[in-house]
Design a protein around this motif. Structure first.
Motif, PDB file in Angstrom:
ATOM      1  N   LEU A  24      51.807  16.253  67.049  1.00  0.00           N
ATOM      2  CA  LEU A  24      51.959  14.812  67.473  1.00  0.00           C
ATOM      3  C   LEU A  24      53.040  13.906  67.109  1.00  0.00           C
ATOM      4  O   LEU A  24      52.805  14.416  65.240  1.00  0.00           O
ATOM      5  CB  LEU A  24      50.001  14.138  67.448  1.00  0.00           C
ATOM      6  CG  LEU A  24      50.519  13.515  68.249  1.00  0.00           C
ATOM      7  CD1 LEU A  24      50.485  12.681  69.654  1.00  0.00           C
ATOM      8  CD2 LEU A  24      48.899  12.235  67.181  1.00  0.00           C
ATOM      9  N   VAL A  26      54.278  10.117  66.034  1.00  0.00           N
ATOM     10  CA  VAL A  26      53.747   8.648  66.356  1.00  0.00           C
ATOM     11  C   VAL A  26      54.603   7.202  66.034  1.00  0.00           C
ATOM     12  O   VAL A  26      55.054   8.103  65.104  1.00  0.00           O
ATOM     13  CB  VAL A  26      52.257   8.190  65.526  1.00  0.00           C
ATOM     14  CG1 VAL A  26      52.274   7.238  65.597  1.00  0.00           C
ATOM     15  CG2 VAL A  26      51.607   8.798  65.922  1.00  0.00           C
ATOM     16  N   LYS A  31      55.725   4.572  75.685  1.00  0.00           N
ATOM     17  CA  LYS A  31      54.943   6.115  76.763  1.00  0.00           C
ATOM     18  C   LYS A  31      55.035   6.897  76.466  1.00  0.00           C
ATOM     19  O   LYS A  31      55.653   6.773  74.748  1.00  0.00           O
ATOM     20  CB  LYS A  31      56.927   6.006  77.783  1.00  0.00           C
ATOM     21  CG  LYS A  31      57.052   4.802  78.738  1.00  0.00           C
ATOM     22  CD  LYS A  31      58.605   5.507  79.417  1.00  0.00           C
ATOM     23  CE  LYS A  31      57.836   4.087  80.078  1.00  0.00           C
ATOM     24  NZ  LYS A  31      59.683   4.722  81.088  1.00  0.00           N
ATOM     25  N   ILE A  32      54.086   7.456  76.627  1.00  0.00           N
ATOM     26  CA  ILE A  32      53.491   8.787  76.265  1.00  0.00           C
ATOM     27  C   ILE A  32      54.856   9.869  77.003  1.00  0.00           C
ATOM     28  O   ILE A  32      55.214   9.894  77.938  1.00  0.00           O
ATOM     29  CB  ILE A  32      52.616   9.534  76.295  1.00  0.00           C
ATOM     30  CG1 ILE A  32      51.408   8.554  75.628  1.00  0.00           C
ATOM     31  CG2 ILE A  32      51.922  10.731  76.444  1.00  0.00           C
ATOM     32  CD1 ILE A  32      50.092   8.360  76.542  1.00  0.00           C
ATOM     33  N   SER A  34      56.156  14.064  75.797  1.00  0.00           N
ATOM     34  CA  SER A  34      55.979  15.752  75.374  1.00  0.00           C
ATOM     35  C   SER A  34      57.446  16.218  76.098  1.00  0.00           C
ATOM     36  O   SER A  34      57.953  16.091  77.226  1.00  0.00           O
ATOM     37  CB  SER A  34      54.988  16.115  76.386  1.00  0.00           C
ATOM     38  OG  SER A  34      55.308  16.182  77.872  1.00  0.00           O
ATOM     39  N   PHE A  43      54.151  16.519  71.185  1.00  0.00           N
ATOM     40  CA  PHE A  43      53.336  15.408  71.364  1.00  0.00           C
ATOM     41  C   PHE A  43      53.979  14.339  71.678  1.00  0.00           C
ATOM     42  O   PHE A  43      53.713  13.366  69.795  1.00  0.00           O
ATOM     43  CB  PHE A  43      51.548  14.894  72.027  1.00  0.00           C
ATOM     44  CG  PHE A  43      51.747  16.588  72.951  1.00  0.00           C
ATOM     45  CD1 PHE A  43      51.491  16.899  74.027  1.00  0.00           C
ATOM     46  CD2 PHE A  43      51.517  17.726  72.308  1.00  0.00           C
ATOM     47  CE1 PHE A  43      51.365  18.130  75.053  1.00  0.00           C
ATOM     48  CE2 PHE A  43      51.076  19.037  72.799  1.00  0.00           C
ATOM     49  CZ  PHE A  43      51.218  19.135  73.754  1.00  0.00           C
ATOM     50  N   TYR A  45      53.100  10.104  70.581  1.00  0.00           N
ATOM     51  CA  TYR A  45      52.862   8.682  71.683  1.00  0.00           C
ATOM     52  C   TYR A  45      52.397   8.191  70.790  1.00  0.00           C
ATOM     53  O   TYR A  45      52.983   7.622  69.313  1.00  0.00           O
ATOM     54  CB  TYR A  45      50.608   9.116  71.554  1.00  0.00           C
ATOM     55  CG  TYR A  45      50.221  10.170  72.113  1.00  0.00           C
ATOM     56  CD1 TYR A  45      49.010   9.642  73.047  1.00  0.00           C
ATOM     57  CD2 TYR A  45      50.941  11.476  71.729  1.00  0.00           C
ATOM     58  CE1 TYR A  45      48.654   9.738  73.682  1.00  0.00           C
ATOM     59  CE2 TYR A  45      49.524  12.452  72.909  1.00  0.00           C
ATOM     60  CZ  TYR A  45      49.148  12.097  73.956  1.00  0.00           C
ATOM     61  OH  TYR A  45      48.141  12.452  74.654  1.00  0.00           O
ATOM     62  N   GLU A  47      51.782   4.211  68.522  1.00  0.00           N
ATOM     63  CA  GLU A  47      51.139   4.180  67.633  1.00  0.00           C
ATOM     64  C   GLU A  47      49.539   3.193  68.262  1.00  0.00           C
ATOM     65  O   GLU A  47      48.616   4.014  68.227  1.00  0.00           O
ATOM     66  CB  GLU A  47      51.848   3.765  66.794  1.00  0.00           C
ATOM     67  CG  GLU A  47      50.187   2.461  65.494  1.00  0.00           C
ATOM     68  CD  GLU A  47      51.119   2.192  64.140  1.00  0.00           C
ATOM     69  OE1 GLU A  47      50.361   2.254  63.283  1.00  0.00           O
ATOM     70  OE2 GLU A  47      51.987   1.426  64.068  1.00  0.00           O
ATOM     71  N   THR A  49      48.363   3.428  71.175  1.00  0.00           N
ATOM     72  CA  THR A  49      47.702   4.164  71.914  1.00  0.00           C
ATOM     73  C   THR A  49      47.077   5.529  71.715  1.00  0.00           C
ATOM     74  O   THR A  49      45.904   5.484  71.764  1.00  0.00           O
ATOM     75  CB  THR A  49      49.218   5.098  72.817  1.00  0.00           C
ATOM     76  OG1 THR A  49      49.802   4.103  73.932  1.00  0.00           O
ATOM     77  CG2 THR A  49      47.965   6.202  73.535  1.00  0.00           C
ATOM     78  N   ILE A  50      47.231   5.608  70.060  1.00  0.00           N
ATOM     79  CA  ILE A  50      46.472   6.340  69.103  1.00  0.00           C
ATOM     80  C   ILE A  50      45.514   5.626  68.807  1.00  0.00           C
ATOM     81  O   ILE A  50      44.349   6.303  69.130  1.00  0.00           O
ATOM     82  CB  ILE A  50      47.333   7.388  68.103  1.00  0.00           C
ATOM     83  CG1 ILE A  50      48.550   8.727  68.173  1.00  0.00           C
ATOM     84  CG2 ILE A  50      46.501   7.678  66.514  1.00  0.00           C
ATOM     85  CD1 ILE A  50      47.871   9.557  68.928  1.00  0.00           C
ATOM     86  N   LYS A  53      42.825   5.221  71.876  1.00  0.00           N
ATOM     87  CA  LYS A  53      42.376   6.881  71.532  1.00  0.00           C
ATOM     88  C   LYS A  53      41.049   6.896  70.096  1.00  0.00           C
ATOM     89  O   LYS A  53      40.040   7.515  71.141  1.00  0.00           O
ATOM     90  CB  LYS A  53      42.811   7.579  71.866  1.00  0.00           C
ATOM     91  CG  LYS A  53      44.016   8.050  73.294  1.00  0.00           C
ATOM     92  CD  LYS A  53      44.588   9.364  72.974  1.00  0.00           C
ATOM     93  CE  LYS A  53      45.878   9.696  74.626  1.00  0.00           C
ATOM     94  NZ  LYS A  53      43.980   9.783  75.633  1.00  0.00           N
TER      95      LYS A  53
END
Length: 195
Positions: A24, A26, A31-32, A34, A43, A45, A47, A49-50, A53
């Motif tokens: 992962l 960061v 945008k996310i 992959s 993946f 992500y 920051e 968004t993490i 979550k």
């Protein structure tokens, strides 16, 4: 990239020959993303968004918080992980996993993309157990711990581990495994009646 972590079976040190390397990243983007190459999955992500979550008690966030190994930017990811809060209940996640597995099981012999169906069934079994462990505030993620987490009289831990490993099957699984999945699903229906 602000941080990079290793997670999954490689981070738990219980990987096997079929295991992927899951990373992962960061970053400050929006945008996310992959990227996959052979058995390596990255993946990426944002920051924020993490953090979202973590604050929402997401199961993926819980997985990262509990088992990932920082490779770079440890301060950034440690700060994000510190924001984790359990949801009041994970009944929705359990119900959705059980519903999807039920739908696939009922139409299994008519499914055209068997490999995809097997992956989804494996995901459903794992998710139902992980969400149950999160509900109990005793999260588990490894195959071994997942297979021993529930006590289902008609299923052994080995049976449950086989159901988790269905994702590795590219052909139709025998009816006896479909029956084991049905037994697994019935266990959750029984639990729901007790709420």
């Amino acid at each position: 990239m602000k941080s990079l972590v290793l997670f999954g079976s490689k981070a738990r040190h219980d990987s096997d020959a079929s295991s992927d390397i899951d990373l992962l990243g960061v970053y400050d983007g929006e945008k996310i993303k992959s990227i996959s190459y052979d058995s390596v999955n990255l993946f990426i992500y944002p920051e924020k968004t993490i953090v979202e979550k973590m604050e929402s008690g997401d199961l993926f966030a819980l997985h990262l918080k509990e088992e990932s190994i920082p490779l770079y930017g440890e301060e950034v990811i440690t700060e994000a992980f510190s924001k984790f809060k359990y949801k009041e209940s994970y009944e929705y996640e359990i119900s959705m996993a059980i519903f999807l597995a039920s739908e696939i099981t009922m139409s299994y012999h008519m499914v055209k993309n068997i490999k995809n169906a097997n992956k989804k069934l494996s995901w459903c079994v794992r998710t139902a157990i992980i969400a149950t462990s999160a509900e109990n505030r005793t999260p588990v993620f490894s195959k071994k711990k997942l297979s021993h987490y529930l006590e289902i009289p008609e299923l052994s831990p080995n049976d449950i581990e086989v159901l988790i490993n269905i994702k590795n099957f590219s052909h139709k699984i025998p009816d006896r495994y479909i029956n084991k999945i049905t037994t697994f699903l019935m266990h959750f229906n029984y639990i729901k009646k007790d709420y």
